[in-house]
Design a protein around this motif. Structure first.
Motif, mmCIF file in Angstrom:
data_model
loop_
_atom_site.group_PDB
_atom_site.id
_atom_site.type_symbol
_atom_site.label_atom_id
_atom_site.label_comp_id
_atom_site.label_asym_id
_atom_site.label_seq_id
_atom_site.Cartn_x
_atom_site.Cartn_y
_atom_site.Cartn_z
ATOM 1 N N GLY A 1 0.792 -1.225 0.000
ATOM 2 C CA GLY A 1 0.000 0.000 0.000
ATOM 3 C C GLY A 1 0.824 1.275 0.000
ATOM 4 N N LYS A 2 2.047 1.206 -0.558
ATOM 5 C CA LYS A 2 2.918 2.384 -0.568
ATOM 6 C C LYS A 2 2.693 3.219 -1.829
ATOM 7 N N LEU A 3 2.793 4.525 -1.670
ATOM 8 C CA LEU A 3 2.623 5.467 -2.774
ATOM 9 C C LEU A 3 3.843 6.364 -2.867
ATOM 10 N N LYS A 4 4.360 6.523 -4.091
ATOM 11 C CA LYS A 4 5.444 7.480 -4.320
ATOM 12 C C LYS A 4 5.063 8.349 -5.514
ATOM 13 N N PHE A 5 5.362 9.638 -5.392
ATOM 14 C CA PHE A 5 4.994 10.591 -6.433
ATOM 15 C C PHE A 5 6.247 11.265 -6.976
ATOM 16 N N TYR A 6 6.285 11.408 -8.307
ATOM 17 C CA TYR A 6 7.415 12.063 -8.965
ATOM 18 C C TYR A 6 6.887 13.083 -9.963
ATOM 19 N N THR A 7 7.666 14.138 -10.173
ATOM 20 C CA THR A 7 7.336 15.135 -11.173
ATOM 21 C C THR A 7 8.611 15.572 -11.885
ATOM 22 N N THR A 8 8.470 15.962 -13.144
ATOM 23 C CA THR A 8 9.617 16.476 -13.896
ATOM 24 C C THR A 8 9.785 17.977 -13.692
ATOM 25 N N ASP A 9 8.912 18.579 -12.884
ATOM 26 C CA ASP A 9 8.969 20.028 -12.670
ATOM 27 C C ASP A 9 9.074 20.322 -11.176
ATOM 28 N N SER A 10 8.571 21.438 -10.747
ATOM 29 C CA SER A 10 8.677 21.879 -9.355
ATOM 30 C C SER A 10 7.897 20.964 -8.413
ATOM 31 N N THR A 11 8.575 20.470 -7.392
ATOM 32 C CA THR A 11 7.892 19.599 -6.424
ATOM 33 C C THR A 11 6.902 20.382 -5.569
ATOM 34 N N SER A 12 7.205 21.619 -5.247
ATOM 35 C CA SER A 12 6.280 22.402 -4.412
ATOM 36 C C SER A 12 4.980 22.675 -5.165
ATOM 37 N N ASP A 13 5.100 23.005 -6.450
ATOM 38 C CA ASP A 13 3.901 23.206 -7.256
ATOM 39 C C ASP A 13 3.115 21.901 -7.398
ATOM 40 N N PHE B 1 -6.066 17.356 -6.655
ATOM 41 C CA PHE B 1 -6.510 16.296 -7.556
ATOM 42 C C PHE B 1 -6.634 14.955 -6.831
ATOM 43 N N PHE B 2 -5.699 14.659 -5.947
ATOM 44 C CA PHE B 2 -5.675 13.357 -5.278
ATOM 45 C C PHE B 2 -6.609 13.308 -4.071
ATOM 46 N N GLY B 3 -6.904 14.462 -3.522
ATOM 47 C CA GLY B 3 -7.802 14.511 -2.375
ATOM 48 C C GLY B 3 -7.135 14.244 -1.047
ATOM 49 N N LYS B 4 -5.825 14.036 -1.069
ATOM 50 C CA LYS B 4 -5.027 13.812 0.145
ATOM 51 C C LYS B 4 -3.669 14.474 -0.061
ATOM 52 N N PRO B 5 -2.951 14.752 1.025
ATOM 53 C CA PRO B 5 -1.630 15.376 0.880
ATOM 54 C C PRO B 5 -0.689 14.547 0.009
ATOM 55 N N VAL B 6 0.006 15.230 -0.874
ATOM 56 C CA VAL B 6 0.942 14.602 -1.803
ATOM 57 C C VAL B 6 2.331 15.182 -1.560
ATOM 58 N N GLN B 7 3.336 14.320 -1.502
ATOM 59 C CA GLN B 7 4.718 14.767 -1.351
ATOM 60 C C GLN B 7 5.546 14.106 -2.444
ATOM 61 N N SER B 8 6.073 14.921 -3.341
ATOM 62 C CA SER B 8 6.720 14.382 -4.534
ATOM 63 C C SER B 8 8.233 14.546 -4.505
ATOM 64 N N GLU B 9 8.878 13.835 -5.427
ATOM 65 C CA GLU B 9 10.305 13.964 -5.680
ATOM 66 C C GLU B 9 10.493 14.397 -7.127
ATOM 67 N N HIS B 10 11.564 15.153 -7.361
ATOM 68 C CA HIS B 10 11.854 15.608 -8.721
ATOM 69 C C HIS B 10 12.665 14.548 -9.466
ATOM 70 N N VAL B 11 12.348 14.388 -10.756
ATOM 71 C CA VAL B 11 13.108 13.452 -11.577
ATOM 72 C C VAL B 11 13.464 14.120 -12.901
ATOM 73 N N GLU B 12 14.678 13.882 -13.361
ATOM 74 C CA GLU B 12 15.123 14.363 -14.680
ATOM 75 C C GLU B 12 15.064 13.182 -15.645
ATOM 76 N N LEU B 13 14.373 13.367 -16.748
ATOM 77 C CA LEU B 13 14.286 12.312 -17.749
ATOM 78 C C LEU B 13 15.410 12.472 -18.760
ATOM 79 N N GLU B 14 15.944 11.344 -19.194
ATOM 80 C CA GLU B 14 17.027 11.370 -20.177
ATOM 81 C C GLU B 14 16.580 10.676 -21.452
ATOM 82 N N GLY B 15 17.135 11.145 -22.563
ATOM 83 C CA GLY B 15 16.853 10.485 -23.820
ATOM 84 C C GLY B 15 15.767 11.187 -24.617
#
Length: 276
Positions: free
Chosen positions: A242-254, A262-276
């Motif tokens: 039941g674990k959830l992890k969130f990632y974004t390619t942009d600002s984590t605070s935004d 959108f999710f209806g619950k607090p979300v805490q994300s990590e930033h990721v850089e995509l390659e290729g």
């Protein structure tokens, strides 16, 4: 023996979180990771080639995170990239992995909701131009009349937190009026963009009494549950907890601020850089 991993859920931005929310409610036992490609959003007005390239890049990233199954919780990506990835790329990358979309689950059941045989589709420009919904609905319900309405300003309004304001109401009414003008007999309207559940109540109030408004989240969740029951070999590859992890390619605070809406619950994300 293939390594176990979480279910990957992808969207160009925040909208897929409305789908993930329903999936987690339906299947809370699995682990999930979500990626929003916010740095390159929105996808809706981009070319087929660009959307395919971006989506494939994100799918490969999920596979690197050991996801055996990736759901494209993005109508534009499902419309413009899914088929090519399934038919051309998966065999070369890893034939045991799977990529699913959000269009087929919805088109499989939409005919069960319409009494008049006339359904409306509200979506982004990209989804409408792809004709994916009309093509898929024709396979399951050839008797249905399908009317599409592009709503290009709704995603930007929602992502900028303006959807509760009167300015957004003007455009919501404009698009619903334009859809109904195509045929007043429309009795079922599909919100074929994962952002639109945030304005579902507003849309429903503008439609004739008795018109059914369908959002995709619970439909896709039920379809995924059915898929895993029919494919135990895939279900065994998904890890639990039941674990959830969130990632974004942009600002984590935004992402965290908007994602929580959108999710209806607090979300805490990590930033990721995509390659290729």
């Amino acid at each position: 023996m293939q390594q176990q991993g979480p279910i990957g859920v992808f969207d160009s931005g925040y909208g897929g979180l409305t789908v993930l929310k329903e999936i987690v409610n339906t299947l809370p036992q699995y682990n999930y990771i979500y990626l929003g490609d916010n740095a390159r959003a929105p996808y809706g007005n981009r070319s087929f080639e660009t959307i395919y390239h971006y989506t494939l890049q994100c799918v490969k990233w999920f596979f690197q995170q050991s996801c055996p199954l990736v759901l494209l919780a993005c109508n534009t990506a499902s419309a413009k990239a899914l088929r090519t990835i399934q038919q051309k790329d998966l065999a070369k990358i890893d034939a045991l992995k799977r990529v699913l979309g959000v269009i087929r689950p919805t088109t499989e059941i939409i005919g069960l909701h319409s009494r008049s045989g006339k359904v409306g589709i509200m979506a982004t420009n990209g989804t409408v131009q792809s004709q994916s919904y009309k093509i898929e609905i024709e396979k399951f319900y050839p008797q249905l009349q399908v009317y599409q309405q592009a709503c290009p300003l709704l995603v930007p309004l929602i992502e900028n937190g303006e959807h509760e304001n009167a300015g957004a109401d003007y455009f919501i009414k404009k698009y619903t009026d334009e859809l109904l003008a195509k045929d007043p007999g429309i009795d079922t309207v599909l919100l074929a963009c994962t952002h639109y559940p945030l304005i579902q109540d507003k849309i429903k109030k503008l439609l004739p009494v008795g018109t059914e408004v369908l959002a995709q989240g619970n439909i896709v969740a039920a379809s995924l549950q059915d898929y895993l029951q029919r494919h135990p070999e895939m279900e065994k590859l998904i890890n639990r907890g039941g674990k959830l992890k969130f990632y974004t390619t942009d600002s984590t605070s935004d992402f965290d601020a908007h994602g929580t809406v959108f999710f209806g619950k607090p979300v805490q994300s990590e930033h990721v850089e995509l390659e290729g």
